[in-house]
Design an enzyme around this catalytic site. Structure first.
Site, short mmCIF file in Angstrom:
data_model
loop_
_atom_site.label_atom_id
_atom_site.label_comp_id
_atom_site.label_asym_id
_atom_site.label_seq_id
_atom_site.Cartn_x
_atom_site.Cartn_y
_atom_site.Cartn_z
N ARG A 28 0.79 -1.20 0.08
CA ARG A 28 -0.01 0.08 -0.09
C ARG A 28 0.86 1.24 -0.04
NH1 ARG A 28 -5.37 -0.62 1.04
NH2 ARG A 28 -5.93 -2.62 0.52
N ARG A 41 -7.49 11.55 -6.04
CA ARG A 41 -8.81 11.03 -5.59
C ARG A 41 -9.76 11.78 -5.54
NH1 ARG A 41 -11.74 8.45 -4.72
NH2 ARG A 41 -11.87 7.20 -2.76
N ASP A 77 -6.49 -3.30 -7.67
CA ASP A 77 -7.00 -3.73 -6.50
C ASP A 77 -7.33 -5.39 -6.55
OD1 ASP A 77 -8.16 -2.59 -3.69
OD2 ASP A 77 -9.32 -4.44 -4.18
O1 CP3 Z 1 0.08 0.46 -3.30
C1 CP3 Z 1 -0.23 -0.41 -3.39
O2 CP3 Z 1 -0.13 -1.46 -2.65
C2 CP3 Z 1 -0.98 -0.82 -4.58
C3 CP3 Z 1 -2.55 -0.75 -4.69
C4 CP3 Z 1 -3.38 -1.62 -3.83
C5 CP3 Z 1 -4.77 -1.17 -3.45
N1 CP3 Z 1 -5.31 -2.56 -3.06
C6 CP3 Z 1 -5.31 -0.18 -3.80
C7 CP3 Z 1 -6.36 0.51 -2.88
C8 CP3 Z 1 -3.20 -2.96 -3.50
C9 CP3 Z 1 -1.88 -3.91 -3.48
C10 CP3 Z 1 -4.26 -3.51 -2.88
C11 CP3 Z 1 -4.39 -4.80 -2.62
C12 CP3 Z 1 -5.81 -5.15 -1.52
N2 CP3 Z 1 -6.92 -4.74 -1.82
C13 CP3 Z 1 -5.74 -5.99 -0.41
C14 CP3 Z 1 -4.66 -6.97 -0.09
C15 CP3 Z 1 -3.77 -6.17 0.78
C16 CP3 Z 1 -4.18 -5.74 2.26
O3 CP3 Z 1 -4.25 -4.41 2.43
O4 CP3 Z 1 -4.63 -6.92 2.88
C17 CP3 Z 1 -7.17 -6.07 -0.09
C18 CP3 Z 1 -7.81 -6.95 1.09
C19 CP3 Z 1 -8.03 -5.32 -0.90
C20 CP3 Z 1 -9.42 -4.79 -0.80
C21 CP3 Z 1 -9.35 -3.53 -0.32
N3 CP3 Z 1 -9.48 -2.39 -1.18
C22 CP3 Z 1 -10.16 -2.84 1.01
C23 CP3 Z 1 -10.09 -3.87 2.04
C24 CP3 Z 1 -10.00 -1.39 0.64
C25 CP3 Z 1 -10.73 -0.42 1.56
C26 CP3 Z 1 -10.00 -0.34 2.97
C27 CP3 Z 1 -8.56 0.06 2.75
O5 CP3 Z 1 -7.70 -0.85 3.22
O6 CP3 Z 1 -8.00 1.21 2.14
C28 CP3 Z 1 -9.51 -1.17 -0.68
C29 CP3 Z 1 -9.60 0.33 -1.46
C30 CP3 Z 1 -8.40 0.59 -1.74
N4 CP3 Z 1 -7.61 -0.09 -2.47
C31 CP3 Z 1 -7.77 1.76 -1.59
C32 CP3 Z 1 -6.22 1.73 -2.27
C33 CP3 Z 1 -5.27 2.63 -2.28
C34 CP3 Z 1 -8.14 3.05 -0.61
C35 CP3 Z 1 -9.46 3.49 -1.15
C36 CP3 Z 1 -9.47 4.94 -1.72
O7 CP3 Z 1 -8.47 5.46 -2.13
O8 CP3 Z 1 -10.35 5.52 -1.47
#
Ligand code: CP3
Length: 344
Positions: A28, A41, A77
């Site tokens: 992340r 965003r 994602d």
């Molecule tokens: O920088 C990076 O790591 C690359 C981008 C990335 C995102 N999601 C973008 C994102 C990666 C590698 C992920 C993986 C992901 N997504 C996982 C596995 C990693 C982990 O943290 O366990 C999971 C479980 C998800 C599902 C997901 N996506 C959730 C639970 C959420 C909301 C809560 C949160 O953790 O932020 C997301 C949204 C998300 N995916 C955001 C980002 C940058 C934040 C939302 C936003 O910008 O509004």
């Protein structure tokens, strides 16, 4: 001359080869703690950033420019495959992912459409190609996907969960449908990861973020063969594969046996103890607690140095957090960690 891409310190460490200093990147690392991400965003939804390769590329590069990390991770994602699977995906502000048509009946599994990564997730592969072209030659791009269990948990719960009760109930009550779902997800993510490697990703990470909610016995019965299959398909692409999970201390031997050149571990187990359990011949990634980045600076430094001391200069350590960077993290704390890991 910058080193050729395969000689980058990140890829060397993934192959358990010695490096000049320990490579570091952050799960992340592109995200809400970065002001430049928050600015984008304001104008675009998360799904829009993922669907537009030019925007995804821009976000992928942000932390590389800001932090001086040794690898980039594609901005995407793990839940994107739910769109072509017809499950319906949205992100509500502050509430995380929502799946509109969760899987609750065994019969739904057989009705899932086949997914062809090249056709159905082509925008991700295009983002890989663009990001690889835009990155400095010595910074490899990591492609990624969700592991079958973590994806199944979102598909069945319909969103995040604390107990995974809906998922486990389905797993126990409908074992045939469960294995069919996991089999399909393993084929999907395995071929999706391999496609990302063909598009130019030089390493791949399989995220099994929530697998630690399972007992070792249930991991073995319900998850292991499917993770193994996904990792085998990904590994066939010929680039290093990172197998990541959290809360895996009690599962670590089987978790590592499922596959991966690099095993990602969290802070609930000391790095040296984890490495001992995983055994020789594999690299390790981790394992600073993301909350340490919110601690007073001297305390953060002590914790970073503790992780490095436990790795003890052995070849095959990729420094990372044990889970993703939290949105409230100060950018300067992340920069300080990079400096310490690189020998400052
Ligand atoms: O920088 C990076 O790591 C690359 C981008 C990335 C995102 N999601 C973008 C994102 C990666 C590698 C992920 C993986 C992901 N997504 C996982 C596995 C990693 C982990 O943290 O366990 C999971 C479980 C998800 C599902 C997901 N996506 C959730 C639970 C959420 C909301 C809560 C949160 O953790 O932020 C997301 C949204 C998300 N995916 C955001 C980002 C940058 C934040 C939302 C936003 O910008 O509004």
């Amino acid at each position: 001359m910058p080193p050729a891409p395969d000689d980058s310190r990140f890829l060397k460490a993934c192959r358990s080869e010695p490096t000049d200093v320990t490579p570091v990147w952050f799960m992340r690392q592109a995200g809400r703690y970065l002001p430049e991400y928050r600015a984008l965003r304001q104008k675009h939804s998360l799904l829009e950033l993922c669907h537009k390769p030019e925007l995804a590329t821009q976000v992928t590069l942000q932390p590389v420019e800001r932090l001086g990390v040794d690898a980039a991770i594609l901005f995407a994602d793990i839940l994107l495959p739910f769109e072509p699977l017809g499950l319906g995906l949205s992100f509500a502000a502050g509430e995380g992912p929502q799946i509109t048509r969760p899987i609750r009946e065994a019969a739904q599994v057989l009705e899932l459409p086949p997914v062809d990564p090249a056709a159905d997730l082509g925008f991700v592969l295009e983002a890989v190609r663009l990001a690889v072209r835009a990155l400095p030659r010595h910074i490899p791009l990591i492609g990624f996907a969700g592991a079958p269990f973590t994806l199944a948990s979102y598909a069945i719960e319909g969103g995040g969960s604390r107990t995974f009760a809906v998922t486990k109930r389905f797993m126990y009550a409908e074992p045939r449908a469960w294995h069919e779902l996991m089999r399909r997800l393993a084929e999907l993510v395995g071929s999706y990861l391999a496609a990302q490697a063909r598009a130019g990703a030089r390493a791949l990470q399989l995220f099994d973020s929530w697998v630690g909610c399972l007992s070792p016995g249930d991991y073995q019965t319900y998850v292991f063969p499917h993770s193994q299959r996904a990792l085998q398909l990904a590994g066939a692409a010929g680039v290093p594969v990172i197998h990541f999970g959290t809360d895996t201390a009690t599962l670590l031997v089987d978790f590592a046996r499922a596959g991966g050149d690099v095993i990602g571990v969290d802070w609930r187990i000391p790095l040296d103890v984890a490495w001992e359990r995983i055994g020789p011949g594999r690299a390790i990634q981790g394992n600073l607690d993301p909350v340490a980045l919110l601690a007073p600076r001297a305390d953060l430094e002590r914790r970073v140095r503790d992780v490095l001391a436990r790795a003890a200069g052995r070849a095959g350590h990729v420094f990372n957090l044990g889970h993703g960077v939290l949105p409230e993290t100060p950018v300067e704390a992340v920069q300080a960690v990079v400096a310490w890991v690189h020998g400052g």
